[in-house]
Design an enzyme around this catalytic site. Sequence first.
Site, PDB file in Angstrom:
ATOM      1  N   ASP A 247       7.506  48.456  59.401  1.00  0.00           N
ATOM      2  CA  ASP A 247       7.919  48.068  58.052  1.00  0.00           C
ATOM      3  C   ASP A 247       8.467  46.644  58.148  1.00  0.00           C
ATOM      4  OD1 ASP A 247      10.042  49.487  55.435  1.00  0.00           O
ATOM      5  OD2 ASP A 247       9.153  47.504  55.704  1.00  0.00           O
TER       6      ASP A 247
ATOM      7  N   LYS B  44       8.389  41.340  49.504  1.00  0.00           N
ATOM      8  CA  LYS B  44       9.282  40.203  49.341  1.00  0.00           C
ATOM      9  C   LYS B  44       8.569  38.844  49.412  1.00  0.00           C
ATOM     10  CE  LYS B  44      13.017  43.113  51.073  1.00  0.00           C
ATOM     11  NZ  LYS B  44      13.923  43.322  49.936  1.00  0.00           N
TER      12      LYS B  44
ATOM     13  N   TYR C 194      15.622  51.492  56.185  1.00  0.00           N
ATOM     14  CA  TYR C 194      15.301  51.810  54.796  1.00  0.00           C
ATOM     15  C   TYR C 194      13.855  51.401  54.537  1.00  0.00           C
ATOM     16  CZ  TYR C 194      15.450  51.526  49.637  1.00  0.00           C
ATOM     17  OH  TYR C 194      15.192  51.674  48.293  1.00  0.00           O
TER      18      TYR C 194
HETATM   19  P1  KE4 Z   1      11.257  47.476  47.350  1.00  0.00           P
HETATM   20  O1  KE4 Z   1      10.673  48.790  46.836  1.00  0.00           O
HETATM   21  O2  KE4 Z   1      12.719  47.316  46.984  1.00  0.00           O
HETATM   22  O3  KE4 Z   1      10.401  46.269  46.961  1.00  0.00           O
HETATM   23  O4  KE4 Z   1      11.155  47.515  48.955  1.00  0.00           O
HETATM   24  C1  KE4 Z   1      11.722  48.608  49.632  1.00  0.00           C
HETATM   25  C2  KE4 Z   1      12.007  48.180  51.056  1.00  0.00           C
HETATM   26  C3  KE4 Z   1      11.150  48.601  52.055  1.00  0.00           C
HETATM   27  N1  KE4 Z   1      11.355  48.253  53.343  1.00  0.00           N
HETATM   28  C4  KE4 Z   1      12.402  47.470  53.694  1.00  0.00           C
HETATM   29  C5  KE4 Z   1      12.598  47.116  55.134  1.00  0.00           C
HETATM   30  C6  KE4 Z   1      13.306  47.002  52.699  1.00  0.00           C
HETATM   31  O5  KE4 Z   1      14.364  46.235  53.067  1.00  0.00           O
HETATM   32  C7  KE4 Z   1      13.099  47.351  51.357  1.00  0.00           C
HETATM   33  C8  KE4 Z   1      14.030  46.907  50.252  1.00  0.00           C
HETATM   34  N2  KE4 Z   1      15.111  46.067  50.632  1.00  0.00           N
HETATM   35  C9  KE4 Z   1      16.279  46.110  49.780  1.00  0.00           C
HETATM   36  C10 KE4 Z   1      17.380  45.261  50.430  1.00  0.00           C
HETATM   37  N3  KE4 Z   1      17.862  45.841  51.606  1.00  0.00           N
HETATM   38  C11 KE4 Z   1      15.965  45.658  48.384  1.00  0.00           C
HETATM   39  C12 KE4 Z   1      17.183  45.365  47.532  1.00  0.00           C
HETATM   40  C13 KE4 Z   1      17.402  46.458  46.532  1.00  0.00           C
HETATM   41  O6  KE4 Z   1      17.221  47.654  46.871  1.00  0.00           O
HETATM   42  O7  KE4 Z   1      17.791  46.101  45.408  1.00  0.00           O
END
Ligand code: KE4
Length: 440
Positions: A239, A267, A144
């Site tokens: 990523d 994060k 993701y």
């Molecule tokens: P954000 O746009 O949510 O800050 O980051 C996206 C993203 C990008 N790359 C990786 C590897 C990620 O895990 C994420 C977002 N992680 C999720 C949890 N698996 C955020 C939690 C959520 O979607 O509420």
Amino acid sequence: MKTDGSRHLFERARVRIPGGVNSPVRAFGSVGGVPRFIHRGAGCRIWDVDGNEYIDYVGSWGPLILGHADAAVLRSVADVMARGTSFGAPTELEIELAEAICDALPSLERVRMVSSGTEAAMSAVRLARAATKRSHILKFQGCYHGHADGLLIGAGSGVATLGIPGSPGVPPAFTELTIQAPYNDLAAASQAFDRWGDRIACIIVEPVAGNMGLVLPRRGFLEGLRELCDASGALLVFDEVITGFRVAWDGAQGRTGVTPDLTCLGKIVGGGLPAAAYGGRAELMDQLAPDGPVYQAGTLAGNPLAMAAGLATLRALRVPGVYDRLEATSRRLAEGLKSAAREAGVELTVVFMGGLFGFFFHPGPVRSFEDAKKTDENCFRRFFAAMLERGIYLAPSPFESGFSSLAHEPADIDATLEAAQCAMREVSPGCSAAGRPQMR
Ligand code: KE4
């Protein structure tokens, strides 16, 4: 466990907020029950509005590697806040965080701050397309990279295929330039290059996959992707939104020794406030506006409060032995869960690396999203509920990872594993050794 307060807030939230939440996974859709509305956090613990206390292994999905309300982070944010919260103009804090990030990750000569991991991945892909003058990208099933249209791809087949939209509202035209292959499948990635090689701008990959449960790269997988990119002129984008500053000070790229051309971070670099980043060699990053033609912008990019929280967090992580301590915590958790499952006759596959851990109700090994989907979701749901009832807050989905922190003390792990032993015994009748529920 009393949950009236959360239940009432959830009903009220649903009136004005879609699904009652501002990010889908928080609604407990995968596990059922009442999503807990949190009142406060301190260290490794959170308290919901009904006063229930939990040992927290979500940590806001990764940022809170120091734990909740860390004193040094709060002090830094308060000091900065007293001078104003945002200016839409450059500040020295942004330089300090950029310097800290580039010092930690030698592959980054330049870094651009954004406000979310989605923005970081979206922007890195745009830059890769501009730098290579190519159109296609290759991603992996189960990884993701945020919710930008071209990266929201439906689950694919077992080979390299052109993406299909992963959500309504994403036209096929937006995903036809995204090739998708199974994670850890170098042959499929190679086939993609055989077919689309000179059109592939980049590979984007989670070097350690945290969004299908926790799946480690097989030996040679990342090295093979590096070779495919070198041979074809495509760029390799790591990523590291989850893994950056979590699996090691120098991230998954430091642990694996595979150097990407561009890196996405998030994060932890924001320390619990909205900040993310992407970076790489100067000859790539200098193509970004205003020096170059590739456009990307953001009102709150480099926000002083987030910079202060990120800097305070990185300062605390740059202490010798921190990552040994984090990995020792994750190892104790993983191995304790494994022995609790064994005692209860439940088949469990456990994984850990640095401040990350994961588990599957499946005999394993789990090397891809196809493997991960074989996990006994019903068993996970019941285990999650049993742990929550005992004050242990795990990620509310079998396809997420667990996040340990420097605030998790040995006594917290003892309490967690004690709860796990009871919870495993409680759920074991419905979970078979093969990871399939027995006939009831
Ligand atoms: P954000 O746009 O949510 O800050 O980051 C996206 C993203 C990008 N790359 C990786 C590897 C990620 O895990 C994420 C977002 N992680 C999720 C949890 N698996 C955020 C939690 C959520 O979607 O509420």
